[in-house]
Design an enzyme around this catalytic site. Structure first.
Site, PDB file in Angstrom:
ATOM      1  N   HIS A 178      20.183 -29.056  -7.213  1.00  0.00           N
ATOM      2  CA  HIS A 178      20.984 -30.315  -6.129  1.00  0.00           C
ATOM      3  C   HIS A 178      20.346 -30.580  -5.142  1.00  0.00           C
ATOM      4  O   HIS A 178      19.689 -30.295  -4.611  1.00  0.00           O
ATOM      5  CB  HIS A 178      21.609 -28.982  -5.928  1.00  0.00           C
ATOM      6  N   GLU A 207      23.451 -35.842 -11.823  1.00  0.00           N
ATOM      7  CA  GLU A 207      24.115 -36.747 -10.861  1.00  0.00           C
ATOM      8  C   GLU A 207      23.915 -37.798  -9.703  1.00  0.00           C
ATOM      9  O   GLU A 207      23.434 -37.409  -9.374  1.00  0.00           O
ATOM     10  CB  GLU A 207      24.450 -35.054  -9.898  1.00  0.00           C
TER      11      GLU A 207
HETATM   12  P1  PGA Z   1      31.371 -33.128  -5.248  1.00  0.00           P
HETATM   13  O1  PGA Z   1      30.008 -32.318  -5.654  1.00  0.00           O
HETATM   14  O2  PGA Z   1      32.374 -33.354  -6.464  1.00  0.00           O
HETATM   15  O3  PGA Z   1      32.338 -32.640  -3.697  1.00  0.00           O
HETATM   16  O4  PGA Z   1      30.930 -34.585  -4.888  1.00  0.00           O
HETATM   17  C1  PGA Z   1      29.586 -32.614  -7.021  1.00  0.00           C
HETATM   18  C2  PGA Z   1      28.195 -31.514  -6.766  1.00  0.00           C
HETATM   19  O5  PGA Z   1      27.521 -31.939  -5.572  1.00  0.00           O
HETATM   20  O6  PGA Z   1      28.035 -31.205  -7.540  1.00  0.00           O
END
Ligand code: PGA
Length: 254
Positions: free
Chosen positions: A94, A165
């Site tokens: 992450h 992401e």
């Molecule tokens: P968020 O987090 O939906 O609060 O942006 C997603 C993540 O960090 O996996």
């Protein structure tokens, strides 16, 4: 392919709150489970109790991280072999861990190799910075994809889930209000990731790989984002703590 919806609870909720929130989310979303799989990722301490509470449901548990070794002198680390009793999935790499804990792509690659051999599916987070996004530079994404699979044998490759992401879209609503992230955009990156996987292995593995999207996904922006077949699920932080939000998200994608 079913959508894979992953709630990443990060460092939120105590043990009792985790159990209650999990049960509440399931109550609100279970009518949509024919088309969607739900994975809940509580913090480590809550995992055994949440797993116990969900034992008779189809909902799976994921961890938010694990060690790159199965056991040994690694103070404070958590073994994926021990997690396996409770978890079918683990989030790895992450951006918060890459940023704050300086996790490297090499360490993440070792974790991916270890967990796939143990039978746990890694959800590998990959994304670009805002500057890279603005100049249309996807080289970091492609590099991270090749690193993620660098130690994975072909027969395990389809167990790896890629969570695209964008780093700048996590925990912020900015990205979606200016419509920087749309289904076309996220779907386009997902297609590039799939092409990269087909170069590493082959087309069949690339087609089997689950690619999900994360970064401030909520009930308001989900309609802009949802675009099967390229995006096959979501990694959800904030909104994943809220059963009403989760219900609306499931409703929109079903
Ligand atoms: P968020 O987090 O939906 O609060 O942006 C997603 C993540 O960090 O996996």
């Amino acid at each position: 392919m079913k959508n894979l919806v992953v709630a990443n609870w990060k460092m939120n909720l105590d043990v009792a709150q985790s159990v209650n929130t999990a049960l509440d989310i399931i109550k609100h979303t279970k009518n949509y489970f024919k088309k969607n799989d739900l994975v809940i990722c509580p913090s480590f301490l809550a995992i055994p109790e949440v797993a116990g509470a969900l034992a008779n449901t189809s909902v799976k548990i994921g961890a938010q991280n694990c060690s790159w070794e199965e056991e040994g002198a690694l103070t404070g680390e958590v073994s994926p072999r021990v997690l396996k009793k409770y978890c079918r999935y683990v989030i790895l790499g992450h951006s918060e861990r890459r940023m704050y804990l300086h996790e490297t792509s090499d360490i993440i690659a070792r974790k991916i190799d270890l967990v796939t051999n143990l039978g746990i599916k890694p959800i590998v987070c990959i994304g670009e910075t805002m500057e890279e996004h603005d100049r249309g530079d996807t080289s970091r994404i492609m590099y991270e994809v090749s690193k993620a699979f660098s130690l994975v044998e072909k027969d395990k490759a389809a167990d790896v889930i890629i969570a695209y992401e964008p780093i700048w879209a996590i925990s912020t609503a900015v990205s979606h209000t200016d419509e920087k992230v749309t289904c076309d955009y996220a779907g386009g990156i997902a297609r590039k990731i799939r092409d990269e996987i087909s170069k590493i292995y082959d087309q069949a593995i690339a087609e089997k790989t689950h690619i999900i999207y994360g970064g401030s996904v909520n009930s308001k922006n989900i309609e802009h984002l949802h675009c099967q077949p390229d995006i096959q699920g979501y990694l959800i932080g904030d909104a994943g703590l809220d059963s009403d939000e989760m219900k609306k998200i499931f409703e929109s994608i079903s």
